[in-house]
Motif scaffolding. Structure first.
Motif, PDB file in Angstrom:
ATOM      1  N   ARG A  14      30.783 -60.042 -43.073  1.00 41.35           N
ATOM      2  CA  ARG A  14      29.774 -59.242 -43.781  1.00 41.35           C
ATOM      3  C   ARG A  14      30.441 -57.963 -44.268  1.00 41.35           C
ATOM      4  O   ARG A  14      30.771 -57.097 -43.465  1.00 41.35           O
TER       5      ARG A  14
ATOM      6  N   GLU B  62      31.505 -62.393 -37.578  1.00 45.53           N
ATOM      7  CA  GLU B  62      30.696 -63.261 -36.695  1.00 45.53           C
ATOM      8  C   GLU B  62      31.435 -64.556 -36.468  1.00 45.53           C
ATOM      9  O   GLU B  62      32.101 -65.071 -37.299  1.00 45.53           O
TER      10      GLU B  62
ATOM     11  N   PHE C 218      36.971 -65.446 -36.944  1.00 47.76           N
ATOM     12  CA  PHE C 218      35.536 -65.558 -37.178  1.00 47.76           C
ATOM     13  C   PHE C 218      35.263 -66.498 -38.351  1.00 47.76           C
ATOM     14  O   PHE C 218      36.182 -66.898 -39.057  1.00 47.76           O
TER      15      PHE C 218
ATOM     16  N   VAL D  52      31.461 -56.626 -40.623  1.00 45.61           N
ATOM     17  CA  VAL D  52      31.000 -57.190 -39.372  1.00 45.61           C
ATOM     18  C   VAL D  52      31.464 -58.631 -39.367  1.00 45.61           C
ATOM     19  O   VAL D  52      31.207 -59.372 -40.326  1.00 45.61           O
TER      20      VAL D  52
END
Length: 122
Positions: A107, A122, A103, A120
């Motif tokens: 987060r 992304e 990624f 998290v």
């Protein structure tokens, strides 16, 4: 037109001669969603143990702020441990074995009631 075409070819050749500098797949934007200001953000390889850390921050990373972390060529592997120390909280928190190659944005989250970490990607 002849000179324009020659200039365009010369420009194309000069660009092709420059080695490309692709971004390291481990480089990541870290977003602080822990609820605390972070004074220390460190990454280390799981093989290094939990004693060697370098602070990636130049200044305190406020809650909801982000920073971009770049890795050096001599750093190896995709899987890293992440440690944070908060500005007004006396405990280090770890995220272990995070695969940074999967990624671009991370987060970081923390639940102070249960003292559990999560993130998290992304």
């Amino acid at each position: 037109m002849k000179y324009f075409l020659a200039a365009l070819i010369a420009l194309g050749l000069s660009v092709a001669a420059v080695p490309s500098q692709a971004a390291d797949s481990r480089n990541v934007s870290v977003v602080n969603e822990t609820g605390y200001a972070i004074k220390f953000l460190g990454f280390n390889s799981p093989d290094d143990g939990l004693d060697e850390w370098d602070n990636e921050l130049d200044k305190v990373l406020q809650n909801q702020a982000s920073t971009y972390v770049e890795f050096d060529d001599d750093d190896e592997g995709c899987v890293w441990n992440i440690r944070v120390d908060w500005q007004n909280y006396n405990e280090a928190v770890l995220w272990k074995n995070v695969n940074l190659c999967k990624f671009n944005v991370l987060r970081l989250r923390y639940d102070p009631g249960t003292k559990t970490t999560s993130f998290v990607a992304e």
